[in-house]
Design an enzyme around this catalytic site. Structure first.
Site, PDB file in Angstrom:
ATOM      1  N   SER A  28       0.859  -1.190   0.000  1.00 33.92           N
ATOM      2  CA  SER A  28       0.000   0.000   0.000  1.00 33.92           C
ATOM      3  C   SER A  28       0.887   1.229   0.000  1.00 33.92           C
ATOM      4  O   SER A  28       2.031   1.173   0.473  1.00 33.92           O
ATOM      5  CB  SER A  28      -0.868   0.005   1.270  1.00 33.92           C
ATOM      6  OG  SER A  28      -1.423   1.279   1.514  1.00 33.92           O
ATOM      7  N   TYR A  48      -2.179  -1.115  10.259  1.00 31.47           N
ATOM      8  CA  TYR A  48      -2.303  -1.444   8.836  1.00 31.47           C
ATOM      9  C   TYR A  48      -1.065  -0.965   8.072  1.00 31.47           C
ATOM     10  O   TYR A  48      -0.440  -1.728   7.326  1.00 31.47           O
ATOM     11  CB  TYR A  48      -3.571  -0.802   8.261  1.00 31.47           C
ATOM     12  CG  TYR A  48      -3.763  -1.046   6.779  1.00 31.47           C
ATOM     13  CD1 TYR A  48      -4.360  -2.213   6.327  1.00 31.47           C
ATOM     14  CD2 TYR A  48      -3.348  -0.112   5.836  1.00 31.47           C
ATOM     15  CE1 TYR A  48      -4.536  -2.457   4.958  1.00 31.47           C
ATOM     16  CE2 TYR A  48      -3.516  -0.336   4.475  1.00 31.47           C
ATOM     17  CZ  TYR A  48      -4.113  -1.511   4.051  1.00 31.47           C
ATOM     18  OH  TYR A  48      -4.280  -1.748   2.709  1.00 31.47           O
TER      19      TYR A  48
END
Length: 251
Positions: free
Chosen positions: A143, A157
């Protein structure tokens, strides 16, 4: 240039990026091995893909990536189904969490295990197959949040995604001089099930647009890609030097 990667295994294929990548690959005539926890959704996807692309082989299996023994078993079975696997896309992940110290340790731990420890299991299982056949392409979905730390629900995350990027680079070093490739994709904000409740985020694109950019990057088989490349290739450079106050506004 990429080899002809005909047989592609995708984890977390029942929704979001995995679901859309499967449809786009099928349209290119690729054979698919699709796994996720929600096998009912996979079966619907298989039916849809086979109706639109009658020459494509699609195999589906239930897999909870947190059941690590099952990861190895399912990957081996898929290799038997298709004869061999050319590319594995480690895509399964989740985004639960909250600021540390606010009573959500279990949610944060779940995200850490699913996104990182279970990704190790998937990479191990994929590379066992690739080492045995002496070719293959490992793709990990990281990401843009891997570039820096983030706050609140993104804290753990983002840390798991930074770990994925580092893990894949270590694998890449290990595989230097072999016919096995390892690529990390860093998607920007792409609309999918994991973020469907998020109202407004900058530069968000729809799932299909995002996944087309992902597939284009995967086919180059290089090291790291930030997609869609505009604005994320530029944004990630800026994020690396941004002060914390600016990062606080991003999440």
């Amino acid at each position: 240039m990429s080899m002809n990667r005909q047989n592609i295994l995708i984890t977390g294929a029942s929704s979001g990026l995995g679901f859309m990548m499967a449809k786009l690959y099928a349209a290119q005539g690729k054979n698919l091995a699709l796994c996720a926890r929600r096998v009912d959704k996979l079966k619907l996807l298989k039916t849809e893909i086979e109706a639109a692309n009658p020459n494509v082989k699609v195999f589906v299996r239930e897999l909870d990536v947190n059941n690590h023994e099952q990861v190895f078993d399912v990957f081996k079975r898929f290799a038997e189904d298709l004869g061999h696997i050319d590319r594995v896309i480690v895509n399964a992940g989740m985004g639960k969490g909250a600021s540390l110290g606010t009573g959500y340790f279990n949610a944060n731990k779940q995200t850490a295990i699913t996104n990182f420890v279970s990704a190790i299991a998937q990479c191990e299982a994929a590379l066992e197959l690739f080492r045995a056949q002496n070719h293959g392409h490992l793709v990990t979905i990281s990401s843009v949040s891997a570039v820096r730390g983030f706050r609140r629900a993104m804290t753990v995350y983002a840390a798991t995604k930074a770990a994925i990027t580092s893990l894949t680079e270590g694998i890449r070093i290990d595989l230097l001089g072999t016919p096995i490739k390892a690529t990390t994709i860093h998607p920007g904000f792409i609309r999918s099930e994991i973020n469907e409740k998020v109202k407004t985020v900058p530069f968000i694109v729809d799932t299909e647009t995002g996944c087309k950019a992902i597939l284009k990057a995967i086919d180059k088989e290089g090291a790291n890609y930030y997609v869609p490349s505009w604005p994320w290739a530029v944004m990630c450079r800026l994020m690396k030097i941004a002060p914390l106050r600016l990062l606080a506004k991003m999440s």
